[in-house]
Motif scaffolding. Structure first.
Motif, PDB file in Angstrom:
ATOM      1  N   ARG A 123     -11.032  -4.417   9.700  1.00 47.82           N
ATOM      2  CA  ARG A 123     -10.244  -4.976  10.795  1.00 47.82           C
ATOM      3  C   ARG A 123     -10.443  -4.128  12.045  1.00 47.82           C
ATOM      4  O   ARG A 123     -10.329  -2.902  12.006  1.00 47.82           O
ATOM      5  CB  ARG A 123      -8.758  -5.020  10.443  1.00 47.82           C
ATOM      6  CG  ARG A 123      -8.439  -5.916   9.269  1.00 47.82           C
ATOM      7  CD  ARG A 123      -6.928  -6.215   9.182  1.00 47.82           C
ATOM      8  NE  ARG A 123      -6.107  -5.032   9.149  1.00 47.82           N
ATOM      9  CZ  ARG A 123      -5.818  -4.356   8.046  1.00 47.82           C
ATOM     10  NH1 ARG A 123      -6.326  -4.742   6.866  1.00 47.82           N
ATOM     11  NH2 ARG A 123      -5.050  -3.279   8.092  1.00 47.82           N
ATOM     12  N   VAL A 170     -10.008  -0.438  10.332  1.00 46.61           N
ATOM     13  CA  VAL A 170      -9.350  -0.336   9.036  1.00 46.61           C
ATOM     14  C   VAL A 170     -10.283  -0.964   8.001  1.00 46.61           C
ATOM     15  O   VAL A 170     -10.493  -2.185   8.000  1.00 46.61           O
ATOM     16  CB  VAL A 170      -7.979  -1.040   9.022  1.00 46.61           C
ATOM     17  CG1 VAL A 170      -7.333  -0.914   7.633  1.00 46.61           C
ATOM     18  CG2 VAL A 170      -7.059  -0.452  10.081  1.00 46.61           C
ATOM     19  N   ARG A 223     -11.454  -1.830   4.062  1.00 40.55           N
ATOM     20  CA  ARG A 223     -10.847  -2.127   2.763  1.00 40.55           C
ATOM     21  C   ARG A 223     -11.943  -2.139   1.699  1.00 40.55           C
ATOM     22  O   ARG A 223     -13.024  -2.698   1.913  1.00 40.55           O
ATOM     23  CB  ARG A 223     -10.130  -3.479   2.785  1.00 40.55           C
ATOM     24  CG  ARG A 223      -9.489  -3.844   1.444  1.00 40.55           C
ATOM     25  CD  ARG A 223      -8.798  -5.196   1.492  1.00 40.55           C
ATOM     26  NE  ARG A 223      -8.313  -5.601   0.190  1.00 40.55           N
ATOM     27  CZ  ARG A 223      -7.144  -5.256  -0.332  1.00 40.55           C
ATOM     28  NH1 ARG A 223      -6.315  -4.490   0.379  1.00 40.55           N
ATOM     29  NH2 ARG A 223      -6.767  -5.654  -1.534  1.00 40.55           N
ATOM     30  N   MET A 260       0.827  -1.199   0.000  1.00 42.96           N
ATOM     31  CA  MET A 260       0.000   0.000   0.000  1.00 42.96           C
ATOM     32  C   MET A 260       0.868   1.259   0.000  1.00 42.96           C
ATOM     33  O   MET A 260       1.895   1.313   0.682  1.00 42.96           O
ATOM     34  CB  MET A 260      -0.915   0.039   1.234  1.00 42.96           C
ATOM     35  CG  MET A 260      -2.035  -0.983   1.208  1.00 42.96           C
ATOM     36  SD  MET A 260      -3.327  -0.458   0.079  1.00 42.96           S
ATOM     37  CE  MET A 260      -4.515  -1.764   0.327  1.00 42.96           C
ATOM     38  N   ALA A 307      -7.063  -1.202  -4.920  1.00 42.19           N
ATOM     39  CA  ALA A 307      -7.794  -1.263  -3.654  1.00 42.19           C
ATOM     40  C   ALA A 307      -7.483  -0.022  -2.826  1.00 42.19           C
ATOM     41  O   ALA A 307      -6.457   0.639  -3.012  1.00 42.19           O
ATOM     42  CB  ALA A 307      -7.428  -2.519  -2.878  1.00 42.19           C
ATOM     43  N   ILE A 308      -8.390   0.302  -1.912  1.00 40.51           N
ATOM     44  CA  ILE A 308      -8.221   1.449  -1.011  1.00 40.51           C
ATOM     45  C   ILE A 308      -8.444   0.976   0.412  1.00 40.51           C
ATOM     46  O   ILE A 308      -9.418   0.262   0.696  1.00 40.51           O
ATOM     47  CB  ILE A 308      -9.216   2.578  -1.355  1.00 40.51           C
ATOM     48  CG1 ILE A 308      -8.942   3.134  -2.749  1.00 40.51           C
ATOM     49  CG2 ILE A 308      -9.137   3.695  -0.318  1.00 40.51           C
ATOM     50  CD1 ILE A 308      -9.930   4.198  -3.193  1.00 40.51           C
ATOM     51  N   GLU A 309      -7.528   1.345   1.302  1.00 41.49           N
ATOM     52  CA  GLU A 309      -7.703   1.083   2.731  1.00 41.49           C
ATOM     53  C   GLU A 309      -7.846   2.411   3.457  1.00 41.49           C
ATOM     54  O   GLU A 309      -7.059   3.341   3.225  1.00 41.49           O
ATOM     55  CB  GLU A 309      -6.526   0.298   3.306  1.00 41.49           C
ATOM     56  CG  GLU A 309      -6.619  -1.189   3.039  1.00 41.49           C
ATOM     57  CD  GLU A 309      -5.665  -2.000   3.909  1.00 41.49           C
ATOM     58  OE1 GLU A 309      -4.859  -1.388   4.650  1.00 41.49           O
ATOM     59  OE2 GLU A 309      -5.724  -3.233   3.836  1.00 41.49           O
ATOM     60  N   ASP A 336     -12.379  -2.807  -2.613  1.00 43.52           N
ATOM     61  CA  ASP A 336     -11.786  -3.181  -3.889  1.00 43.52           C
ATOM     62  C   ASP A 336     -12.894  -3.458  -4.885  1.00 43.52           C
ATOM     63  O   ASP A 336     -14.081  -3.348  -4.569  1.00 43.52           O
ATOM     64  CB  ASP A 336     -10.822  -4.362  -3.746  1.00 43.52           C
ATOM     65  CG  ASP A 336     -11.502  -5.628  -3.238  1.00 43.52           C
ATOM     66  OD1 ASP A 336     -12.701  -5.860  -3.552  1.00 43.52           O
ATOM     67  OD2 ASP A 336     -10.840  -6.415  -2.535  1.00 43.52           O
ATOM     68  N   ASP A 375      -7.995   3.809   7.282  1.00 47.00           N
ATOM     69  CA  ASP A 375      -7.790   3.552   8.714  1.00 47.00           C
ATOM     70  C   ASP A 375      -8.333   4.746   9.473  1.00 47.00           C
ATOM     71  O   ASP A 375      -7.766   5.844   9.434  1.00 47.00           O
ATOM     72  CB  ASP A 375      -6.298   3.357   8.991  1.00 47.00           C
ATOM     73  CG  ASP A 375      -6.017   3.009  10.448  1.00 47.00           C
ATOM     74  OD1 ASP A 375      -6.963   3.063  11.275  1.00 47.00           O
ATOM     75  OD2 ASP A 375      -4.858   2.692  10.768  1.00 47.00           O
ATOM     76  N   GLN A 420      -3.456   3.323  -0.913  1.00 46.62           N
ATOM     77  CA  GLN A 420      -3.967   2.741  -2.153  1.00 46.62           C
ATOM     78  C   GLN A 420      -2.901   1.852  -2.780  1.00 46.62           C
ATOM     79  O   GLN A 420      -1.719   2.199  -2.771  1.00 46.62           O
ATOM     80  CB  GLN A 420      -4.341   3.837  -3.158  1.00 46.62           C
ATOM     81  CG  GLN A 420      -5.419   4.780  -2.679  1.00 46.62           C
ATOM     82  CD  GLN A 420      -5.802   5.794  -3.736  1.00 46.62           C
ATOM     83  OE1 GLN A 420      -6.490   5.469  -4.689  1.00 46.62           O
ATOM     84  NE2 GLN A 420      -5.353   7.023  -3.569  1.00 46.62           N
ATOM     85  N   ASP A 458     -10.067  -9.503  11.351  1.00 43.00           N
ATOM     86  CA  ASP A 458     -10.993  -9.286  10.247  1.00 43.00           C
ATOM     87  C   ASP A 458     -12.401  -9.637  10.711  1.00 43.00           C
ATOM     88  O   ASP A 458     -12.709 -10.820  10.941  1.00 43.00           O
ATOM     89  CB  ASP A 458     -10.610 -10.146   9.041  1.00 43.00           C
ATOM     90  CG  ASP A 458      -9.332  -9.674   8.384  1.00 43.00           C
ATOM     91  OD1 ASP A 458      -9.160  -8.453   8.271  1.00 43.00           O
ATOM     92  OD2 ASP A 458      -8.500 -10.525   8.004  1.00 43.00           O
TER      93      ASP A 458
END
Length: 894
Positions: free
Chosen positions: A152, A138, A140, A1, A129-131, A142, A133, A125, A157
């Motif tokens: 998370r 967190v 996610r 990322m 995909a983009i995370e 996609d 936080d 990124q 998860d």
């Protein structure tokens, strides 16, 4: 990322103000919640600033009611001509208190305004995909799993990708999963991150969709706004727009599911209605399904479908848990499931208002049915129609108290500055702030709009103005005056005199959340339902705005699209479509300023682009012969009338709003082209027959817009030849008004329907004379003001004499023209700038539209030869066909 510094996304190049900056004092912000909740909820609000006060919104700071610093996200939405901020969008997190307005304080930091806010919010990124936080969770996203690919909490998860999905079920019962085509971060700051997702549902129901997911610092909150669009054009034979058109898309269900990971079945908690304490059960399945509004008129023919049925089965909602069923009227559910690794809570705002809706919990998954399969029959999304639904999710650890994280979602907090601040900012012209400028006549007439038997919320109940297509609409009760069918008439006010702007203005001048509620619901309805979301029809219609439904006739199966086959008179032309005479954008512009809603911004630009497109002669087959302007943007009432009228006025106004949003010179240039086409400083006014009220009354709409054009040009410091031309034209027309205009009701015999609306229209005449007086010299200026006072006094006397003085159309006019009349009466406008040069005009010349020009050309022998040569020119056909081929190219939905 790849990490992204969220604070750096806020950087801007700020022009240096040309005037000395005004000193900013602390601005009190009142935050009003409607539901007690220990959990924090996001607040987003647009705030205006006076010119020259604020160069960089990054220098703003916020303190909570206890005086502690709070994290603030600030972004400029609009600037004054000197470069200073005019409208700033603020985001922060607040707790809710239904008993009082909490007093927050906005200040200007003395320290370095460029320093980053302390925030736990981080974005990264990689590989599409983009995370995000938030510091608590967190998330996610996609392209493979929509709406969320994972979450998370404490390193665990907690979401199960296998239970997370979005599905459209077509008429044959086949599920159509979405195809995500684009995923992008749209906005990032220290409080909120917004991710935009675009795609479609392929197959027999080829809908497009646009989703925006917002994530908030320090929380597990997700706000999802999901828009489904039918980009196809209806066939609308004969200009009729009934349900059942071949261009419609029909489907059975559209649902979103999110599930928890971990073993076993999740524990369940829920609250079905506001005020109900939470209930719990060891497991499901749970279903809360709202079939109808639950109101007294829940079976209103307002809800008729394409088969002529009223597709509601029972009043209100049902709750099923296992084999037990309960019934109620109006659900506003919050549902939570808790597993060994985490907890998931969901709420769907306006659950009963926008029926049918359903929320279900089964095993370890929550399912949000935006268009629930439990409903009677299919859902029909008409060609060019879209619908946006909202939902809130909260992801947290398993110990979270059930329901509480979203307890505020039923009545989210609103924030207001003081009415005096809004008025003194100068961002909304002629805004009055009681008691400094009292408006007793306006307030008296509008006194029952928010409460009581004649309030607008109460009037909704008359025809059950609820459901996913209707909620937010204003019932057109004025249409009952000459309606001879079964009462009440089902008639939708839709778009006339910009009721969206009226609600916005009164929300600001009162800081009353009830006005803001009316604004929010109507603006979203207009954006979704009333705008024609297609580029596959003719240029005269693409992206346009539909009229109010037909005068003194039931809407039947035309929903909000004006003309139904049920109302077609025998032996007469009937029908039509979106037209320039009903194009209202300024309310949507201010809704964007007040909320930051990107769909409102896109709507304003779409409607301005429609003006440009409808007037572009190259976009229809006649352009092969003559590609000059069609005249569709400037005509009013008749195809060959291009004098002052509401058609041209609304076109110019839309272009001005788009110019304010973008500062693109093309919008202003097109507005000025239309002004020069429609009026001239030496027009033969008797020849225009402006006193023919039925045909020419709306010339006053154009003059009102012309006054606005002059004010905006002067504000921008552009006192140029076009300004001089427009100023001379306005004074020319206003001088004639001062000498010849009279109240409409002096001659009721000349009016087809002598209603209260004519008295309200006289208020605009008074306002034009006062606005024009700023451009006039002695002795004309005082003469204009005297005539304005006389017309205003008579208008109020006539209007208040009608028992029907507070019907919807009258209210729409008084909210703006009445308020402006009382303001300008007490504070006539200052003298406007005068050009330092003469205005070269030349003699007036009549404009002819494209059809008339082609018809006249084909009647002449020489013209016929020229037309034949052009028709035989392949380059002209290539240009036209290239444009036609480009039309079906899919644009991202707005």
């Amino acid at each position: 990322m790849i990490p992204i510094d969220v604070a750096s996304k806020r950087g801007e190049t700020i022009p240096v103000p040309s005037r000395p900056a005004k000193r900013m004092q602390a601005i009190p912000l009142a935050v009003e919640g409607g539901w007690a909740s220990p959990a924090p909820g996001p607040v987003t609000v647009g705030l205006p600033f006076p010119a020259g006060m604020l160069a960089n919104p990054g220098g703003l700071s916020l303190r909570d009611p206890d005086g502690r610093p709070a994290t603030l996200q600030a972004r400029t939405l609009a600037r004054w001509p000197d470069g200073s901020a005019k409208w700033v969008l603020l985001d922060f997190i607040a707790t809710q208190d239904p008993e009082r307005r909490a007093a927050w304080s906005l200040e200007l930091r003395t320290a370095d305004p460029a320093r980053a806010e302390a925030t736990p919010l981080r974005v990264a990124q990689a590989d599409g995909a983009i995370e995000v936080d938030t510091g608590a969770v967190v998330f996610r996203l996609d392209r493979s799993t929509f709406p969320l690919a994972g979450a998370r909490v404490g390193g665990e998860d907690v979401l199960d990708p296998g239970s997370t999905s979005a599905v459209l079920v077509d008429r044959s019962g086949r599920p159509r999963p979405p195809r995500v085509e684009a995923l992008a971060m749209e906005e990032a700051g220290p409080v909120r991150v917004t991710v935009r997702v675009e795609g479609g549902f392929p197959g027999r129901s080829p809908c497009r969709f646009l989703a925006r997911l917002c994530f908030f610092a320090g929380t597990g909150l997700v706000r999802l706004r999901f828009t489904v669009v039918n980009p196809r054009r209806p066939r609308h034979p004969g200009g009729l727009w009934d349900l059942g058109d071949p261009g419609s898309i029909r489907f059975r269900d559209l649902s979103l599911s999110v599930g928890l990971s971990g073993p076993g079945e999740a524990a369940l908690s829920w609250s079905a209605e506001e005020g109900q304490p939470p209930r719990s059960a060891p497991g499901g399945p749970l279903e809360i399904y709202q079939d109808s509004s639950g109101g007294e008129h829940w079976q209103s023919r307002n809800h008729v479908d394409y088969l002529g049925r009223i597709p509601v089965a029972f009043r209100g909602y049902r709750l099923r848990l296992g084999g037990i069923e309960e019934r109620g009227l109006r659900a506003e559910p919050i549902v939570s499931i808790r597993g060994p690794l985490g907890q998931l809570t969901a709420a769907m705002p306006e659950f009963w208002h926008q029926f049918p809706k359903a929320v279900e919990a089964d095993g370890r998954a929550l399912r949000l049915r935006l268009f629930p399969g439990q409903a009677v029959g299919d859902f029909e999304l008409q060609g060019g129609e879209q619908k946006t639904h909202s939902a809130w999710l909260h992801v947290g650890p398993p110990g979270t108290t059930p329901i509480d994280p979203l307890g505020w979602a039923r009545r989210p907090a609103r924030a207001f500055a003081s009415p005096d601040w809004y008025a003194k900012s100068g961002a909304v012209p002629y805004l009055t702030a009681p008691p400094s400028i009292p408006s007793p006549r306006t307030d008296a007439l509008l006194g029952g709009i928010l409460d009581g038997d004649r309030s607008l919320p109460t009037r909704r109940e008359t025809v059950d103005e609820y459901g996913w297509r209707h909620f937010g609409e204003v019932h057109a009760d004025h249409e009952e005056a000459y309606y001879d069918g079964p009462r009440p008439i089902v008639s939708h006010y839709n778009n006339q005199y910009d009721m969206v702007l009226g609600f916005a203005v009164h929300a600001l001048r009162t800081a009353d959340a009830r006005w803001a509620d009316l604004l929010d619901a109507l603006a979203r309805h207009v954006i979704d339902i009333d705008i024609y979301h297609t580029d596959r029809d003719k240029a005269a219609y693409n992206g346009g705005l539909f009229w109010h439904t037909d005068h003194y006739r039931d809407a039947a199966s035309s929903t909000h699209r004006s003309f139904s086959s049920a109302n077609r008179p025998p032996g007469r032309d009937y029908g039509g479509g979106p037209s320039n005479e009903h194009n209202y954008t300024t309310g949507l512009l201010h809704y964007h300023y007040l909320t930051g809603d990107p769909q409102a911004r896109d709507a304003v630009l779409s409607l301005a682009d429609w003006v440009v497109g409808m007037d572009d002669g190259s976009r229809n087959v006649l352009g092969v012969v003559d590609d000059g302007p069609t005249g569709l943007a400037s005509q009013t009432a008749e195809a060959d009338y291009h004098g002052p009228g509401r058609g041209a006025g609304n076109s110019v106004n839309a272009l001005l709003d788009a110019w304010l949003l973008t500062r693109e010179p093309g919008y202003l240039a097109k507005a000025e082209e239309l002004i020069r086409r429609v009026v001239h400083p030496e027009d033969d006014l008797p020849a225009l027959d402006l006193l023919d009220a039925e045909r020419r009354w709306s010339y006053t709409v154009f003059l009102s817009v012309l006054s606005r054009y002059l004010a905006l040009k002067a504000e921008a410091g552009e006192v140029d030849p076009v300004y001089a031309y427009a100023q001379a034209a306005l004074v020319h027309y206003a001088r004639w008004m001062a000498e010849h205009e009279a109240p409409y009701l002096d001659h009721p015999d000349r009016l087809e329907y002598p209603t209260e609306t004519w008295a309200a229209q006289d208020l605009r005449k008074a306002n034009i004379l006062r606005l024009a007086s700023a451009h006039a010299d002695e002795p004309l200026r005082p003469a204009m003001l005297r005539k304005a006072d006389a017309l205003g006094d008579r208008a109020w006397a006539d209007l208040t004499g009608f028992p029907s003085r507070d019907v919807a159309r009258s209210v729409a006019l008084v909210m703006l023209e009445g308020l402006r009349e009382e303001h300008l009466r007490r504070r006539p406008p200052d003298a406007a700038p005068r050009p330092a040069f003469d205005c070269p005009t030349g003699p007036p010349s009549a404009f002819r539209g494209q059809k008339r020009r082609v018809f006249d050309q084909l009647k002449r022998p020489g013209g016929l030869i020229v037309a034949s040569v052009r028709i035989a020119d392949p380059t002209r056909w290539v240009r036209y066909l290239d444009w036609r081929r480009a039309v079906p190219a899919r644009r991202p939905p707005r």
